[in-house]
Design a protein around this motif. Structure first.
Motif, PDB file in Angstrom:
ATOM      1  N   THR A  20       3.837  51.552 -69.829  1.00 30.43           N
ATOM      2  CA  THR A  20       2.779  51.002 -69.336  1.00 30.43           C
ATOM      3  C   THR A  20       3.403  49.692 -68.328  1.00 30.43           C
ATOM      4  O   THR A  20       3.798  48.912 -68.750  1.00 30.43           O
ATOM      5  CB  THR A  20       1.599  50.358 -70.293  1.00 30.43           C
ATOM      6  OG1 THR A  20       1.266  51.382 -71.269  1.00 30.43           O
ATOM      7  CG2 THR A  20       0.535  49.898 -69.444  1.00 30.43           C
ATOM      8  N   PRO A  21       3.048  50.141 -67.095  1.00 33.74           N
ATOM      9  CA  PRO A  21       3.549  49.104 -66.052  1.00 33.74           C
ATOM     10  C   PRO A  21       2.985  47.897 -66.318  1.00 33.74           C
ATOM     11  O   PRO A  21       1.621  47.534 -66.342  1.00 33.74           O
ATOM     12  CB  PRO A  21       3.071  49.622 -64.767  1.00 33.74           C
ATOM     13  CG  PRO A  21       2.827  51.002 -64.853  1.00 33.74           C
ATOM     14  CD  PRO A  21       2.670  51.268 -66.333  1.00 33.74           C
ATOM     15  N   THR A  22       3.879  46.743 -66.265  1.00 30.19           N
ATOM     16  CA  THR A  22       3.092  45.267 -66.648  1.00 30.19           C
ATOM     17  C   THR A  22       3.859  44.409 -65.533  1.00 30.19           C
ATOM     18  O   THR A  22       5.040  44.626 -65.078  1.00 30.19           O
ATOM     19  CB  THR A  22       3.870  44.936 -68.032  1.00 30.19           C
ATOM     20  OG1 THR A  22       3.316  45.918 -69.005  1.00 30.19           O
ATOM     21  CG2 THR A  22       3.101  43.634 -68.240  1.00 30.19           C
ATOM     22  N   PRO A  23       3.308  43.431 -64.869  1.00 30.36           N
ATOM     23  CA  PRO A  23       3.718  42.769 -64.059  1.00 30.36           C
ATOM     24  C   PRO A  23       4.765  41.735 -64.467  1.00 30.36           C
ATOM     25  O   PRO A  23       4.633  41.357 -65.711  1.00 30.36           O
ATOM     26  CB  PRO A  23       2.545  41.672 -63.387  1.00 30.36           C
ATOM     27  CG  PRO A  23       1.191  42.501 -64.004  1.00 30.36           C
ATOM     28  CD  PRO A  23       1.624  43.393 -65.218  1.00 30.36           C
ATOM     29  N   VAL A  24       5.726  41.834 -63.593  1.00 28.66           N
ATOM     30  CA  VAL A  24       7.037  40.905 -63.967  1.00 28.66           C
ATOM     31  C   VAL A  24       6.447  39.082 -64.139  1.00 28.66           C
ATOM     32  O   VAL A  24       5.579  38.973 -63.405  1.00 28.66           O
ATOM     33  CB  VAL A  24       8.180  40.990 -63.112  1.00 28.66           C
ATOM     34  CG1 VAL A  24       8.708  42.444 -63.177  1.00 28.66           C
ATOM     35  CG2 VAL A  24       7.822  40.444 -61.650  1.00 28.66           C
ATOM     36  N   ILE A  25       7.308  38.438 -64.709  1.00 29.50           N
ATOM     37  CA  ILE A  25       6.926  37.136 -64.989  1.00 29.50           C
ATOM     38  C   ILE A  25       7.813  36.497 -63.787  1.00 29.50           C
ATOM     39  O   ILE A  25       9.049  36.629 -63.661  1.00 29.50           O
ATOM     40  CB  ILE A  25       7.365  36.602 -66.257  1.00 29.50           C
ATOM     41  CG1 ILE A  25       6.678  37.500 -67.404  1.00 29.50           C
ATOM     42  CG2 ILE A  25       7.279  35.203 -66.408  1.00 29.50           C
ATOM     43  CD1 ILE A  25       7.154  36.957 -68.787  1.00 29.50           C
ATOM     44  N   VAL A  26       7.238  35.761 -62.873  1.00 31.07           N
ATOM     45  CA  VAL A  26       7.758  34.887 -62.080  1.00 31.07           C
ATOM     46  C   VAL A  26       7.915  33.751 -62.415  1.00 31.07           C
ATOM     47  O   VAL A  26       7.067  32.677 -62.596  1.00 31.07           O
ATOM     48  CB  VAL A  26       7.201  34.905 -60.567  1.00 31.07           C
ATOM     49  CG1 VAL A  26       7.465  34.210 -59.561  1.00 31.07           C
ATOM     50  CG2 VAL A  26       6.677  36.377 -60.334  1.00 31.07           C
ATOM     51  N   ASP A  27       9.415  33.266 -62.561  1.00 30.26           N
ATOM     52  CA  ASP A  27       9.662  31.922 -62.984  1.00 30.26           C
ATOM     53  C   ASP A  27      10.755  31.229 -62.229  1.00 30.26           C
ATOM     54  O   ASP A  27      11.074  31.914 -61.312  1.00 30.26           O
ATOM     55  CB  ASP A  27      10.284  32.207 -64.470  1.00 30.26           C
ATOM     56  CG  ASP A  27      10.135  30.877 -65.136  1.00 30.26           C
ATOM     57  OD1 ASP A  27       9.666  30.100 -64.645  1.00 30.26           O
ATOM     58  OD2 ASP A  27      10.576  30.763 -66.548  1.00 30.26           O
ATOM     59  N   SER A  28      10.682  29.734 -62.139  1.00 30.33           N
ATOM     60  CA  SER A  28      11.834  29.312 -61.386  1.00 30.33           C
ATOM     61  C   SER A  28      12.334  27.931 -62.008  1.00 30.33           C
ATOM     62  O   SER A  28      11.605  27.538 -62.777  1.00 30.33           O
ATOM     63  CB  SER A  28      10.989  28.901 -60.065  1.00 30.33           C
ATOM     64  OG  SER A  28       9.998  28.016 -60.036  1.00 30.33           O
ATOM     65  N   ARG A  29      13.194  27.450 -61.376  1.00 35.78           N
ATOM     66  CA  ARG A  29      14.077  26.359 -62.168  1.00 35.78           C
ATOM     67  C   ARG A  29      14.986  25.958 -61.064  1.00 35.78           C
ATOM     68  O   ARG A  29      15.528  26.765 -60.392  1.00 35.78           O
ATOM     69  CB  ARG A  29      14.584  26.798 -63.428  1.00 35.78           C
ATOM     70  CG  ARG A  29      15.966  27.592 -63.215  1.00 35.78           C
ATOM     71  CD  ARG A  29      16.424  27.695 -64.673  1.00 35.78           C
ATOM     72  NE  ARG A  29      17.474  28.592 -64.499  1.00 35.78           N
ATOM     73  CZ  ARG A  29      17.783  29.432 -65.523  1.00 35.78           C
ATOM     74  NH1 ARG A  29      17.081  29.630 -66.540  1.00 35.78           N
ATOM     75  NH2 ARG A  29      18.550  30.468 -65.306  1.00 35.78           N
ATOM     76  N   PRO A  30      15.182  24.460 -60.802  1.00 37.63           N
ATOM     77  CA  PRO A  30      15.803  24.182 -60.022  1.00 37.63           C
ATOM     78  C   PRO A  30      17.421  24.206 -60.642  1.00 37.63           C
ATOM     79  O   PRO A  30      17.610  23.969 -61.513  1.00 37.63           O
ATOM     80  CB  PRO A  30      15.702  22.622 -59.787  1.00 37.63           C
ATOM     81  CG  PRO A  30      14.965  22.303 -60.803  1.00 37.63           C
ATOM     82  CD  PRO A  30      14.353  23.347 -61.241  1.00 37.63           C
ATOM     83  N   GLN A  31      18.368  24.835 -59.908  1.00 41.00           N
ATOM     84  CA  GLN A  31      19.397  25.222 -60.498  1.00 41.00           C
ATOM     85  C   GLN A  31      20.629  25.055 -59.252  1.00 41.00           C
ATOM     86  O   GLN A  31      20.511  25.461 -58.278  1.00 41.00           O
ATOM     87  CB  GLN A  31      19.536  26.570 -61.140  1.00 41.00           C
ATOM     88  CG  GLN A  31      20.873  26.937 -61.969  1.00 41.00           C
ATOM     89  CD  GLN A  31      20.800  28.082 -62.469  1.00 41.00           C
ATOM     90  OE1 GLN A  31      19.699  28.763 -62.438  1.00 41.00           O
ATOM     91  NE2 GLN A  31      21.812  28.576 -63.207  1.00 41.00           N
ATOM     92  N   GLU A  32      21.844  24.381 -59.625  1.00 42.71           N
ATOM     93  CA  GLU A  32      22.738  24.065 -58.684  1.00 42.71           C
ATOM     94  C   GLU A  32      23.769  25.099 -59.130  1.00 42.71           C
ATOM     95  O   GLU A  32      23.965  25.405 -60.309  1.00 42.71           O
ATOM     96  CB  GLU A  32      23.469  22.683 -59.015  1.00 42.71           C
ATOM     97  CG  GLU A  32      24.446  22.382 -57.870  1.00 42.71           C
ATOM     98  CD  GLU A  32      24.758  20.765 -58.215  1.00 42.71           C
ATOM     99  OE1 GLU A  32      25.833  20.665 -58.564  1.00 42.71           O
ATOM    100  OE2 GLU A  32      24.178  19.915 -57.617  1.00 42.71           O
ATOM    101  N   PHE A  33      24.332  26.010 -58.051  1.00 48.11           N
ATOM    102  CA  PHE A  33      25.483  26.841 -58.421  1.00 48.11           C
ATOM    103  C   PHE A  33      26.503  26.717 -57.178  1.00 48.11           C
ATOM    104  O   PHE A  33      26.130  26.400 -56.244  1.00 48.11           O
ATOM    105  CB  PHE A  33      25.023  28.389 -58.581  1.00 48.11           C
ATOM    106  CG  PHE A  33      24.191  28.973 -57.224  1.00 48.11           C
ATOM    107  CD1 PHE A  33      24.923  29.600 -56.345  1.00 48.11           C
ATOM    108  CD2 PHE A  33      22.790  28.700 -57.029  1.00 48.11           C
ATOM    109  CE1 PHE A  33      24.399  29.944 -55.234  1.00 48.11           C
ATOM    110  CE2 PHE A  33      22.283  28.874 -55.956  1.00 48.11           C
ATOM    111  CZ  PHE A  33      22.808  29.655 -55.054  1.00 48.11           C
ATOM    112  N   TYR A  34      27.708  27.462 -57.577  1.00 44.02           N
ATOM    113  CA  TYR A  34      28.730  27.586 -56.566  1.00 44.02           C
ATOM    114  C   TYR A  34      28.803  28.639 -55.937  1.00 44.02           C
ATOM    115  O   TYR A  34      28.512  29.875 -56.591  1.00 44.02           O
ATOM    116  CB  TYR A  34      30.102  27.332 -57.355  1.00 44.02           C
ATOM    117  CG  TYR A  34      30.159  26.044 -58.339  1.00 44.02           C
ATOM    118  CD1 TYR A  34      30.337  24.758 -57.388  1.00 44.02           C
ATOM    119  CD2 TYR A  34      30.071  25.834 -59.525  1.00 44.02           C
ATOM    120  CE1 TYR A  34      30.360  23.624 -57.910  1.00 44.02           C
ATOM    121  CE2 TYR A  34      30.242  24.752 -60.364  1.00 44.02           C
ATOM    122  CZ  TYR A  34      30.269  23.406 -59.295  1.00 44.02           C
ATOM    123  OH  TYR A  34      30.427  22.203 -60.140  1.00 44.02           O
TER     124      TYR A  34
END
Length: 88
Positions: A20-34
């Motif tokens: 059954t198609p289910t909406p994805v969870i939209v999540d965010s976090r501040p993250q530093e990356f190289y």
């Protein structure tokens, strides 16, 4: 009900729920990356190697140099253990 039949019935229910198609969870976090200066891709964990004393990005082979460690962000206990072994 037989336990094998029950397990098959439960498996079918779980499968139906996954189909059954289910909406994805939209999540965010501040993250530093190289990011690699050569190919502009994110440098993931274990995506570097050392060849002839030069550290390289595994994805493109470009030579990279990490920024110096900001020891003020590391707890004093870890700093005492790590700092004597680090050559920057």
């Amino acid at each position: 009900m037989n336990r094998h039949v029950q397990r098959l019935t439960e498996s079918a229910e779980v499968r139906a729920a996954k189909d059954t198609p289910t909406p994805v969870i939209v999540d965010s976090r501040p993250q530093e990356f190289y990011r690699c200066p050569h190919c502009q891709q994110e440098i993931h964990e274990k995506h570097t190697y050392v060849e002839e004393g030069i550290e390289r990005h595994r994805d493109c082979g470009g030579a990279i140099k990490w920024p110096p460690t900001d020891w003020s962000k590391i707890s004093p206990e870890w700093r005492a253990l790590l700092q004597p072994h680090v050559k920057e």
